[in-house]
Scaffold this motif. Sequence first.
Motif, PDB file in Angstrom:
ATOM      1  N   VAL A 131       0.807  -1.217   0.000  1.00 28.33           N
ATOM      2  CA  VAL A 131       0.000   0.000   0.000  1.00 28.33           C
ATOM      3  C   VAL A 131       0.847   1.277   0.000  1.00 28.33           C
ATOM      4  N   GLY A 132       2.160   1.145  -0.031  1.00 23.67           N
ATOM      5  CA  GLY A 132       2.974   2.348  -0.026  1.00 23.67           C
ATOM      6  C   GLY A 132       4.456   2.066  -0.009  1.00 23.67           C
ATOM      7  N   SER A 133       5.208   3.150   0.160  1.00 23.66           N
ATOM      8  CA  SER A 133       6.666   3.052   0.164  1.00 23.66           C
ATOM      9  C   SER A 133       7.249   4.076   1.126  1.00 23.66           C
ATOM     10  N   GLY A 134       8.509   3.913   1.426  1.00 23.79           N
ATOM     11  CA  GLY A 134       9.207   4.829   2.313  1.00 23.79           C
ATOM     12  C   GLY A 134      10.592   5.130   1.788  1.00 23.79           C
ATOM     13  N   ARG A 135      11.045   6.326   2.031  1.00 25.45           N
ATOM     14  CA  ARG A 135      12.382   6.746   1.595  1.00 25.45           C
ATOM     15  C   ARG A 135      13.135   7.369   2.768  1.00 25.45           C
ATOM     16  N   ILE A 136      14.414   7.099   2.805  1.00 21.92           N
ATOM     17  CA  ILE A 136      15.279   7.750   3.796  1.00 21.92           C
ATOM     18  C   ILE A 136      15.709   9.078   3.198  1.00 21.92           C
ATOM     19  N   LEU A 137      15.374  10.157   3.898  1.00 22.15           N
ATOM     20  CA  LEU A 137      15.719  11.503   3.443  1.00 22.15           C
ATOM     21  C   LEU A 137      16.564  12.191   4.507  1.00 22.15           C
ATOM     22  N   ARG A 138      17.251  13.241   4.122  1.00 22.90           N
ATOM     23  CA  ARG A 138      18.059  14.018   5.070  1.00 22.90           C
ATOM     24  C   ARG A 138      17.372  15.352   5.319  1.00 22.90           C
ATOM     25  N   GLY A 139      17.145  15.652   6.605  1.00 28.09           N
ATOM     26  CA  GLY A 139      16.505  16.912   6.977  1.00 28.09           C
ATOM     27  C   GLY A 139      17.390  18.098   6.666  1.00 28.09           C
ATOM     28  N   GLU A 140      16.783  19.175   6.180  1.00 29.63           N
ATOM     29  CA  GLU A 140      17.550  20.357   5.807  1.00 29.63           C
ATOM     30  C   GLU A 140      18.086  21.112   7.012  1.00 29.63           C
ATOM     31  N   SER A 141      17.284  21.263   8.055  1.00 33.06           N
ATOM     32  CA  SER A 141      17.706  22.100   9.176  1.00 33.06           C
ATOM     33  C   SER A 141      18.719  21.408  10.089  1.00 33.06           C
ATOM     34  N   ARG A 142      18.500  20.144  10.419  1.00 27.64           N
ATOM     35  CA  ARG A 142      19.402  19.449  11.351  1.00 27.64           C
ATOM     36  C   ARG A 142      20.382  18.512  10.662  1.00 27.64           C
ATOM     37  N   GLY A 143      20.138  18.200   9.408  1.00 28.81           N
ATOM     38  CA  GLY A 143      21.035  17.309   8.687  1.00 28.81           C
ATOM     39  C   GLY A 143      20.923  15.856   9.113  1.00 28.81           C
ATOM     40  N   ARG A 144      19.827  15.494   9.784  1.00 30.23           N
ATOM     41  CA  ARG A 144      19.622  14.110  10.232  1.00 30.23           C
ATOM     42  C   ARG A 144      18.743  13.361   9.245  1.00 30.23           C
ATOM     43  N   ASP A 145      18.980  12.058   9.148  1.00 28.49           N
ATOM     44  CA  ASP A 145      18.151  11.214   8.307  1.00 28.49           C
ATOM     45  C   ASP A 145      16.811  10.947   8.987  1.00 28.49           C
ATOM     46  N   TYR A 146      15.758  10.825   8.179  1.00 25.48           N
ATOM     47  CA  TYR A 146      14.443  10.440   8.658  1.00 25.48           C
ATOM     48  C   TYR A 146      13.774   9.628   7.558  1.00 25.48           C
ATOM     49  N   ILE A 147      12.658   8.976   7.883  1.00 26.34           N
ATOM     50  CA  ILE A 147      11.945   8.165   6.908  1.00 26.34           C
ATOM     51  C   ILE A 147      10.639   8.851   6.558  1.00 26.34           C
ATOM     52  N   SER A 148      10.441   9.084   5.269  1.00 28.20           N
ATOM     53  CA  SER A 148       9.227   9.687   4.741  1.00 28.20           C
ATOM     54  C   SER A 148       8.403   8.584   4.083  1.00 28.20           C
ATOM     55  N   LEU A 149       7.114   8.509   4.443  1.00 29.18           N
ATOM     56  CA  LEU A 149       6.231   7.460   3.936  1.00 29.18           C
ATOM     57  C   LEU A 149       5.178   8.044   3.011  1.00 29.18           C
ATOM     58  N   SER A 150       4.782   7.251   2.019  1.00 28.46           N
ATOM     59  CA  SER A 150       3.710   7.614   1.100  1.00 28.46           C
ATOM     60  C   SER A 150       2.820   6.387   0.950  1.00 28.46           C
ATOM     61  N   LEU A 151       1.522   6.555   1.260  1.00 35.32           N
ATOM     62  CA  LEU A 151       0.575   5.445   1.179  1.00 35.32           C
ATOM     63  C   LEU A 151      -0.539   5.794   0.197  1.00 35.32           C
ATOM     64  N   ALA A 152      -0.992   4.789  -0.526  1.00 42.59           N
ATOM     65  CA  ALA A 152      -2.111   4.960  -1.452  1.00 42.59           C
ATOM     66  C   ALA A 152      -2.911   3.671  -1.456  1.00 42.59           C
ATOM     67  N   ALA A 153      -4.212   3.796  -1.267  1.00 45.84           N
ATOM     68  CA  ALA A 153      -5.104   2.637  -1.263  1.00 45.84           C
ATOM     69  C   ALA A 153      -6.513   3.138  -1.521  1.00 45.84           C
ATOM     70  N   PRO A 154      -7.389   2.286  -2.043  1.00 51.06           N
ATOM     71  CA  PRO A 154      -8.755   2.723  -2.324  1.00 51.06           C
ATOM     72  C   PRO A 154      -9.452   3.361  -1.121  1.00 51.06           C
ATOM     73  N   GLY A 155      -9.228   2.874   0.071  1.00 50.49           N
ATOM     74  CA  GLY A 155      -9.866   3.423   1.263  1.00 50.49           C
ATOM     75  C   GLY A 155      -9.424   4.837   1.595  1.00 50.49           C
ATOM     76  N   LEU A 156      -8.316   5.283   1.015  1.00 52.77           N
ATOM     77  CA  LEU A 156      -7.806   6.626   1.264  1.00 52.77           C
ATOM     78  C   LEU A 156      -8.298   7.638   0.233  1.00 52.77           C
TER      79      LEU A 156
END
Length: 107
Positions: free
Chosen positions: A53-78
């Motif tokens: 139902v979705g995917s996630g990417r490891i991104l680097r924050g602009e202000s602190r320079g730390r990695d975080y995980i961004s999620l994107s979900l798509a499904a008929p119920g949404l």
Amino acid sequence: MTAIGFVTRTMHGGFRGQLKFLPICADIDIVPNRDKSGDIAPDFRIFTQGLEVGSGRILRGESRGRDYISLSLAAPGLGIRKLCANLGRTVGLNGDGSFFLIWNPVD
């Protein structure tokens, strides 16, 4: 920030928990993408009841320079729009391996 779920880190490098968003309450698994080839493929794949139902990417924050995980979900119920969220640490709750799914509305 609105929390729409809660997950804990698994011993295989992924996360397991629940997405709780209005009428939707679903157990989810966020699994490392072991077949990733190149920068375009996601770092994680998101499943519920065996369906992707979705995917996630490891991104680097602009202000602190730390990695975080961004999620994107798509499904008929949404509906027709994607649901976007970031994993945010739950400081003081259930140890280091616990995260809230923080809703990230997209314009």
